[in-house]
Write a protein that holds these residues in place. Structure first.
Motif, PDB file in Angstrom:
ATOM      1  N   SER A   7      12.324  74.665  94.905  1.00 52.75           N
ATOM      2  CA  SER A   7      13.737  74.322  94.846  1.00 52.75           C
ATOM      3  C   SER A   7      14.086  73.987  93.406  1.00 52.75           C
ATOM      4  O   SER A   7      13.385  73.210  92.762  1.00 52.75           O
ATOM      5  N   GLY A   8      15.156  74.596  92.908  1.00 56.04           N
ATOM      6  CA  GLY A   8      15.576  74.318  91.543  1.00 56.04           C
ATOM      7  C   GLY A   8      16.906  74.961  91.224  1.00 56.04           C
ATOM      8  O   GLY A   8      17.556  75.545  92.093  1.00 56.04           O
ATOM      9  N   ARG A   9      17.289  74.844  89.969  1.00 66.10           N
ATOM     10  CA  ARG A   9      18.553  75.424  89.499  1.00 66.10           C
ATOM     11  C   ARG A   9      18.266  76.618  88.602  1.00 66.10           C
ATOM     12  O   ARG A   9      17.341  76.597  87.793  1.00 66.10           O
ATOM     13  N   VAL A  10      19.098  77.641  88.756  1.00 64.28           N
ATOM     14  CA  VAL A  10      18.965  78.850  87.943  1.00 64.28           C
ATOM     15  C   VAL A  10      19.341  78.500  86.501  1.00 64.28           C
ATOM     16  O   VAL A  10      20.387  77.905  86.248  1.00 64.28           O
ATOM     17  N   VAL A  11      18.472  78.847  85.564  1.00 62.67           N
ATOM     18  CA  VAL A  11      18.664  78.494  84.158  1.00 62.67           C
ATOM     19  C   VAL A  11      19.761  79.346  83.521  1.00 62.67           C
ATOM     20  O   VAL A  11      20.594  78.843  82.780  1.00 62.67           O
ATOM     21  N   ARG A  12      19.763  80.643  83.791  1.00 58.38           N
ATOM     22  CA  ARG A  12      20.802  81.557  83.294  1.00 58.38           C
ATOM     23  C   ARG A  12      20.956  82.674  84.310  1.00 58.38           C
ATOM     24  O   ARG A  12      20.098  82.855  85.156  1.00 58.38           O
ATOM     25  N   ASP A  13      22.050  83.403  84.221  1.00 59.65           N
ATOM     26  CA  ASP A  13      22.290  84.498  85.163  1.00 59.65           C
ATOM     27  C   ASP A  13      21.079  85.426  85.228  1.00 59.65           C
ATOM     28  O   ASP A  13      20.401  85.644  84.217  1.00 59.65           O
ATOM     29  N   ALA A  14      20.823  85.952  86.424  1.00 57.53           N
ATOM     30  CA  ALA A  14      19.678  86.840  86.624  1.00 57.53           C
ATOM     31  C   ALA A  14      19.818  88.101  85.778  1.00 57.53           C
ATOM     32  O   ALA A  14      20.906  88.654  85.628  1.00 57.53           O
ATOM     33  N   ASP A  15      18.688  88.553  85.201  1.00 59.70           N
ATOM     34  CA  ASP A  15      18.628  89.805  84.451  1.00 59.70           C
ATOM     35  C   ASP A  15      18.202  90.880  85.446  1.00 59.70           C
ATOM     36  O   ASP A  15      17.076  90.852  85.960  1.00 59.70           O
ATOM     37  N   VAL A  16      19.106  91.801  85.772  1.00 57.60           N
ATOM     38  CA  VAL A  16      18.835  92.800  86.801  1.00 57.60           C
ATOM     39  C   VAL A  16      18.789  94.188  86.177  1.00 57.60           C
ATOM     40  O   VAL A  16      19.659  94.564  85.395  1.00 57.60           O
ATOM     41  N   ARG A  17      17.761  94.903  86.533  1.00 57.07           N
ATOM     42  CA  ARG A  17      17.611  96.305  86.121  1.00 57.07           C
ATOM     43  C   ARG A  17      17.309  97.123  87.363  1.00 57.07           C
ATOM     44  O   ARG A  17      16.852  96.588  88.365  1.00 57.07           O
ATOM     45  N   TYR A  18      17.563  98.389  87.278  1.00 59.64           N
ATOM     46  CA  TYR A  18      17.306  99.270  88.413  1.00 59.64           C
ATOM     47  C   TYR A  18      16.223 100.257  88.038  1.00 59.64           C
ATOM     48  O   TYR A  18      16.283 100.896  86.984  1.00 59.64           O
ATOM     49  N   VAL A  35      12.845  73.351  87.693  1.00 56.67           N
ATOM     50  CA  VAL A  35      12.414  72.533  88.814  1.00 56.67           C
ATOM     51  C   VAL A  35      12.080  71.147  88.285  1.00 56.67           C
ATOM     52  O   VAL A  35      11.179  70.996  87.458  1.00 56.67           O
ATOM     53  N   ASP A  36      12.830  70.140  88.757  1.00 58.99           N
ATOM     54  CA  ASP A  36      12.606  68.766  88.297  1.00 58.99           C
ATOM     55  C   ASP A  36      11.216  68.288  88.674  1.00 58.99           C
ATOM     56  O   ASP A  36      10.747  68.543  89.780  1.00 58.99           O
ATOM     57  N   ARG A  37      10.583  67.587  87.748  1.00 55.84           N
ATOM     58  CA  ARG A  37       9.295  66.956  88.033  1.00 55.84           C
ATOM     59  C   ARG A  37       9.540  65.627  88.720  1.00 55.84           C
ATOM     60  O   ARG A  37      10.497  64.924  88.410  1.00 55.84           O
ATOM     61  N   THR A  38       8.668  65.272  89.650  1.00 56.64           N
ATOM     62  CA  THR A  38       8.798  64.010  90.359  1.00 56.64           C
ATOM     63  C   THR A  38       8.532  62.832  89.422  1.00 56.64           C
ATOM     64  O   THR A  38       9.247  61.850  89.432  1.00 56.64           O
ATOM     65  N   PHE A  39       7.495  62.954  88.614  1.00 55.91           N
ATOM     66  CA  PHE A  39       7.135  61.900  87.675  1.00 55.91           C
ATOM     67  C   PHE A  39       7.168  62.459  86.275  1.00 55.91           C
ATOM     68  O   PHE A  39       6.800  63.605  86.044  1.00 55.91           O
ATOM     69  N   LYS A  40       7.597  61.644  85.334  1.00 54.96           N
ATOM     70  CA  LYS A  40       7.709  62.087  83.949  1.00 54.96           C
ATOM     71  C   LYS A  40       7.054  61.053  83.044  1.00 54.96           C
ATOM     72  O   LYS A  40       7.364  59.869  83.116  1.00 54.96           O
ATOM     73  N   LYS A  41       6.131  61.504  82.205  1.00 57.04           N
ATOM     74  CA  LYS A  41       5.516  60.628  81.217  1.00 57.04           C
ATOM     75  C   LYS A  41       6.368  60.632  79.962  1.00 57.04           C
ATOM     76  O   LYS A  41       7.078  61.592  79.679  1.00 57.04           O
ATOM     77  N   GLU A  42       6.278  59.561  79.210  1.00 60.25           N
ATOM     78  CA  GLU A  42       7.009  59.441  77.948  1.00 60.25           C
ATOM     79  C   GLU A  42       6.697  60.636  77.047  1.00 60.25           C
ATOM     80  O   GLU A  42       5.545  60.990  76.841  1.00 60.25           O
ATOM     81  N   GLY A  43       7.725  61.284  76.558  1.00 63.30           N
ATOM     82  CA  GLY A  43       7.558  62.396  75.637  1.00 63.30           C
ATOM     83  C   GLY A  43       7.341  63.749  76.295  1.00 63.30           C
ATOM     84  O   GLY A  43       7.229  64.752  75.607  1.00 63.30           O
ATOM     85  N   GLU A  44       7.242  63.811  77.619  1.00 65.03           N
ATOM     86  CA  GLU A  44       7.061  65.095  78.306  1.00 65.03           C
ATOM     87  C   GLU A  44       8.393  65.611  78.818  1.00 65.03           C
ATOM     88  O   GLU A  44       9.331  64.846  79.012  1.00 65.03           O
ATOM     89  N   GLN A  45       8.451  66.907  79.054  1.00 63.05           N
ATOM     90  CA  GLN A  45       9.675  67.478  79.610  1.00 63.05           C
ATOM     91  C   GLN A  45       9.854  67.019  81.052  1.00 63.05           C
ATOM     92  O   GLN A  45       8.889  66.698  81.732  1.00 63.05           O
ATOM     93  N   ALA A  46      11.100  66.982  81.508  1.00 64.45           N
ATOM     94  CA  ALA A  46      11.419  66.477  82.838  1.00 64.45           C
ATOM     95  C   ALA A  46      11.448  67.580  83.894  1.00 64.45           C
ATOM     96  O   ALA A  46      11.628  67.288  85.068  1.00 64.45           O
ATOM     97  N   ALA A  47      11.285  68.828  83.491  1.00 64.92           N
ATOM     98  CA  ALA A  47      11.347  69.938  84.445  1.00 64.92           C
ATOM     99  C   ALA A  47      10.324  71.000  84.076  1.00 64.92           C
ATOM    100  O   ALA A  47       9.889  71.096  82.927  1.00 64.92           O
ATOM    101  N   ASP A  48       9.951  71.773  85.072  1.00 65.43           N
ATOM    102  CA  ASP A  48       9.126  72.958  84.854  1.00 65.43           C
ATOM    103  C   ASP A  48      10.031  74.165  84.987  1.00 65.43           C
ATOM    104  O   ASP A  48      10.988  74.154  85.763  1.00 65.43           O
ATOM    105  N   PHE A  49       9.748  75.200  84.235  1.00 67.04           N
ATOM    106  CA  PHE A  49      10.559  76.409  84.258  1.00 67.04           C
ATOM    107  C   PHE A  49       9.719  77.528  84.852  1.00 67.04           C
ATOM    108  O   PHE A  49       8.753  77.978  84.243  1.00 67.04           O
ATOM    109  N   ILE A  50      10.101  77.942  86.058  1.00 61.71           N
ATOM    110  CA  ILE A  50       9.329  78.897  86.847  1.00 61.71           C
ATOM    111  C   ILE A  50       9.974  80.282  86.751  1.00 61.71           C
ATOM    112  O   ILE A  50      11.154  80.450  87.065  1.00 61.71           O
TER     113      ILE A  50
END
Length: 144
Positions: A7-18, A35-50
Motif C-alpha cells: 500500500s502506498g502513493r504513486v510517486v509520479r504518473d505511470a510511464d506506459v509504453r506499448y 510506501v511509508d515505513r512503520t519505524f524511522k531512525k534519525e537520519g533515515e528516509q521515512a519511505a521506501d520507493f518500490i
C-alpha cells in the motif's frame, strides 16, 4: 510462494509504453510507489520507493487512473532480474509485477489530500499529523 501486497502513493504518473505481441499491442506500465515505513531512525528516509510494473489490462488501468499522489493497494509477485548496460556493467533489478490494483481512498479524499486540504467536517490536524482533541471531551475518553 511469491506474493506481495503493498500500500502506498504513486510517486509520479505511470510511464506506459506499448509492445507488439502476436495478438496485437500490450500495455506495459512502470511506476513507483512510496510506501511509508512503520519505524524511522534519525537520519533515515521515512519511505521506501518500490518499482512496479503492470502488463496488459493492468497496464491500461495504470495509464488511465494512476496519477501522482493516488493511494493504492497492489497485489502481485516479486521479481528480480539483471541486464548489462551500454557501459558493460551488470545492473540488478527488483520489481513488483502487479496482478491487481485497488484504490485506498475516495476520489474526494484523494483530491483533498493532494491539495493539502482537510475535509470540511473533519477535525483539524497539526503539521505533525496528529489530530487535535476538542476541549471538553475528556470525560468521554476510555482512558485518563
Amino acid at each position: 510462494m511469491n506474493k506481495v501486497i503493498i500500500s502506498g502513493r504513486v510517486v509520479r504518473d505511470a510511464d506506459v509504453r506499448y509492445s507488439q505481441t502476436a495478438n496485437g499491442s500490450m500495455a506495459v506500465a512502470r511506476y513507483t510507489l512510496a510506501v511509508d515505513r512503520t519505524f524511522k531512525k534519525e537520519g533515515e528516509q521515512a519511505a521506501d520507493f518500490i518499482s512496479c510494473i503492470a502488463f496488459g489490462k493492468n497496464g491500461e488501468f495504470a495509464e488511465k487512473y494512476l496519477h501522482q499522489g493516488t493511494k493504492i493497494i497492489i497485489e502481485g509477485r516479486w521479481q528480480t532480474g539483471n541486464y548489462t548496460n551500454k557501459d558493460g556493467r551488470k545492473i540488478y533489478t527488483n520489481d513488483c509485477v502487479v496482478e491487481r490494483h485497488e484504490f485506498c481512498e475516495s476520489r474526494a479524499n484523494q483530491q483533498n489530500n493532494s491539495n493539502g486540504i482537510i475535509g470540511r467536517n473533519s477535525p483539524s490536524a497539526d503539521s505533525d499529523s496528529f489530530m487535535s482533541i476538542p476541549d471538553g471531551i475528556d470525560e468521554e475518553l476510555p482512558f485518563n
